[in-house]
Design a protein around this motif. Structure first.
Motif, PDB file in Angstrom:
ATOM      1  N   VAL A  18       0.749  -1.211   0.125  1.00  0.00           N
ATOM      2  CA  VAL A  18       0.593   0.250  -0.116  1.00  0.00           C
ATOM      3  C   VAL A  18       0.998   1.074   0.236  1.00  0.00           C
ATOM      4  O   VAL A  18       0.540   2.199  -0.511  1.00  0.00           O
ATOM      5  CB  VAL A  18      -1.431   0.120   1.331  1.00  0.00           C
ATOM      6  CG1 VAL A  18      -1.990   1.272   0.904  1.00  0.00           C
ATOM      7  CG2 VAL A  18      -2.128  -0.970   1.228  1.00  0.00           C
ATOM      8  N   ILE A  19       2.057   1.564   0.577  1.00  0.00           N
ATOM      9  CA  ILE A  19       2.810   2.173   0.371  1.00  0.00           C
ATOM     10  C   ILE A  19       3.556   2.910  -0.499  1.00  0.00           C
ATOM     11  O   ILE A  19       3.297   3.157  -1.195  1.00  0.00           O
ATOM     12  CB  ILE A  19       4.088   2.113   1.731  1.00  0.00           C
ATOM     13  CG1 ILE A  19       3.309   2.345   3.556  1.00  0.00           C
ATOM     14  CG2 ILE A  19       5.535   3.435   1.106  1.00  0.00           C
ATOM     15  CD1 ILE A  19       4.906   1.617   4.157  1.00  0.00           C
ATOM     16  N   ALA A  20       3.767   1.642  -1.564  1.00  0.00           N
ATOM     17  CA  ALA A  20       4.338   1.503  -3.155  1.00  0.00           C
ATOM     18  C   ALA A  20       2.621   2.349  -3.191  1.00  0.00           C
ATOM     19  O   ALA A  20       2.939   3.406  -4.411  1.00  0.00           O
ATOM     20  CB  ALA A  20       4.785   0.331  -3.170  1.00  0.00           C
ATOM     21  N   LEU A  21       1.363   2.328  -3.505  1.00  0.00           N
ATOM     22  CA  LEU A  21       1.038   2.823  -3.978  1.00  0.00           C
ATOM     23  C   LEU A  21       0.594   4.338  -4.141  1.00  0.00           C
ATOM     24  O   LEU A  21       0.280   5.406  -4.468  1.00  0.00           O
ATOM     25  CB  LEU A  21      -0.761   1.851  -4.309  1.00  0.00           C
ATOM     26  CG  LEU A  21      -0.847   0.267  -4.760  1.00  0.00           C
ATOM     27  CD1 LEU A  21      -1.790  -0.255  -4.261  1.00  0.00           C
ATOM     28  CD2 LEU A  21      -0.301   0.807  -6.423  1.00  0.00           C
ATOM     29  N   GLU A  24       3.310   6.511  -5.344  1.00  0.00           N
ATOM     30  CA  GLU A  24       2.864   6.272  -6.406  1.00  0.00           C
ATOM     31  C   GLU A  24       1.657   7.889  -6.364  1.00  0.00           C
ATOM     32  O   GLU A  24       1.909   8.515  -7.428  1.00  0.00           O
ATOM     33  CB  GLU A  24       1.955   5.356  -7.372  1.00  0.00           C
ATOM     34  CG  GLU A  24       2.375   5.410  -8.838  1.00  0.00           C
ATOM     35  CD  GLU A  24       1.712   3.820  -9.278  1.00  0.00           C
ATOM     36  OE1 GLU A  24       2.188   3.286  -8.812  1.00  0.00           O
ATOM     37  OE2 GLU A  24       0.888   3.405 -10.701  1.00  0.00           O
ATOM     38  N   ALA A  25       1.150   7.885  -5.388  1.00  0.00           N
ATOM     39  CA  ALA A  25       0.189   8.731  -5.783  1.00  0.00           C
ATOM     40  C   ALA A  25       0.513   9.745  -5.756  1.00  0.00           C
ATOM     41  O   ALA A  25       0.329  11.297  -5.959  1.00  0.00           O
ATOM     42  CB  ALA A  25      -0.917   8.358  -4.730  1.00  0.00           C
ATOM     43  N   ALA A  26       1.530   9.703  -4.845  1.00  0.00           N
ATOM     44  CA  ALA A  26       1.841  11.722  -4.345  1.00  0.00           C
ATOM     45  C   ALA A  26       3.174  11.966  -5.758  1.00  0.00           C
ATOM     46  O   ALA A  26       2.961  12.853  -5.358  1.00  0.00           O
ATOM     47  CB  ALA A  26       3.010  11.035  -2.453  1.00  0.00           C
ATOM     48  N   ILE A  39       1.165  13.129   2.225  1.00  0.00           N
ATOM     49  CA  ILE A  39       3.480  12.536   2.281  1.00  0.00           C
ATOM     50  C   ILE A  39       2.720  10.909   3.920  1.00  0.00           C
ATOM     51  O   ILE A  39       1.984  11.395   4.222  1.00  0.00           O
ATOM     52  CB  ILE A  39       3.924  13.393   3.695  1.00  0.00           C
ATOM     53  CG1 ILE A  39       4.517  14.951   3.029  1.00  0.00           C
ATOM     54  CG2 ILE A  39       5.199  12.374   4.747  1.00  0.00           C
ATOM     55  CD1 ILE A  39       5.136  15.769   4.070  1.00  0.00           C
ATOM     56  N   ILE A  40       3.211  10.430   3.657  1.00  0.00           N
ATOM     57  CA  ILE A  40       3.253   9.472   3.443  1.00  0.00           C
ATOM     58  C   ILE A  40       3.949   8.764   4.883  1.00  0.00           C
ATOM     59  O   ILE A  40       5.363   9.343   4.952  1.00  0.00           O
ATOM     60  CB  ILE A  40       3.254   7.754   2.427  1.00  0.00           C
ATOM     61  CG1 ILE A  40       2.342   7.967   1.529  1.00  0.00           C
ATOM     62  CG2 ILE A  40       3.446   5.717   3.033  1.00  0.00           C
ATOM     63  CD1 ILE A  40       2.837   8.875   0.406  1.00  0.00           C
TER      64      ILE A  40
ATOM     65  N   GLY B  95       7.199  11.089  -0.513  1.00  0.00           N
ATOM     66  CA  GLY B  95       5.541  11.992  -0.541  1.00  0.00           C
ATOM     67  C   GLY B  95       5.954  13.650  -1.169  1.00  0.00           C
ATOM     68  O   GLY B  95       7.475  13.810  -1.105  1.00  0.00           O
ATOM     69  N   LYS B  96       4.799  13.699  -1.659  1.00  0.00           N
ATOM     70  CA  LYS B  96       4.987  15.596  -1.557  1.00  0.00           C
ATOM     71  C   LYS B  96       5.153  16.424  -0.762  1.00  0.00           C
ATOM     72  O   LYS B  96       4.292  16.363   0.345  1.00  0.00           O
ATOM     73  CB  LYS B  96       3.904  15.705  -2.331  1.00  0.00           C
ATOM     74  CG  LYS B  96       4.013  17.365  -3.290  1.00  0.00           C
ATOM     75  CD  LYS B  96       2.397  17.404  -4.730  1.00  0.00           C
ATOM     76  CE  LYS B  96       3.095  18.734  -4.830  1.00  0.00           C
ATOM     77  NZ  LYS B  96       2.085  19.301  -5.563  1.00  0.00           N
ATOM     78  N   GLY B  97       6.344  17.546  -1.078  1.00  0.00           N
ATOM     79  CA  GLY B  97       5.914  18.414   0.475  1.00  0.00           C
ATOM     80  C   GLY B  97       7.343  17.908   1.100  1.00  0.00           C
ATOM     81  O   GLY B  97       7.583  18.689   1.784  1.00  0.00           O
TER      82      GLY B  97
END
Lengths: 99, 99
Positions: A18-21, A24-26, A39-40, B95-97
């Protein structure tokens, strides 16, 4: 600004997938002008992860859920998830790290 | 990386005063290389505010509490606060940011 804090509980052993997905979204949002933060993070619980989002406004966030890449990633992630909780909706005022 | 989510409940009517102190704290950290994020936000509750911090590591965060400006601001804010809760400690992955 509009902030969102979401906690995901994955199926056992699926956190990294899920982190990888989500990363990818980010990446897909890198050039999205209304998305300031996506941010994850993880904490000590093995199958839990968090996503912190900051958008210019709530409408921009809502619209982003209709983007093809976002819809595809949600479809891919959904079977890997046990629970999704919107922990907080807030309004970032300022500070260090806000573009 | 080391993340921290703290929720402050202020004395009635003191939220804006505490926000000003926290924004001053954020400004004092602008040039601090180990502090990546120090963001203040509010939610719908009148006397509640949130601080989201991301540091290069936990030790850097701990050391920052000893900085003269941080100690002064904590001393000024303490009487204005009713409750401080460390909601989450996490490890931002990407992630972004994130600078």
């Amino acid at each position: 600004m509009y902030g969102l804090w979401t906690t995901f509980t994955t199926q056992t052993g699926q956190r990294d997938h899920v982190i990888a997905l989500l990363l990818e979204a980010a990446a897909s949002l890198e050039t999205h002008p209304s998305c300031l933060h996506y941010i994850i993070s993880i904490s000590d619980e093995p199958d839990v992860l968090h996503v912190r989002e900051i958008w210019t406004d709530a409408a921009a966030h809502l619209a982003s859920l209709e983007l093809p890449v976002t819809r595809r990633l949600i479809t891919q992630a959904r079977p890997l998830l046990e629970h999704v909780e919107r922990v907080l909706e807030d309004h970032p005022l300022g500070g260090k790290g806000l573009m």
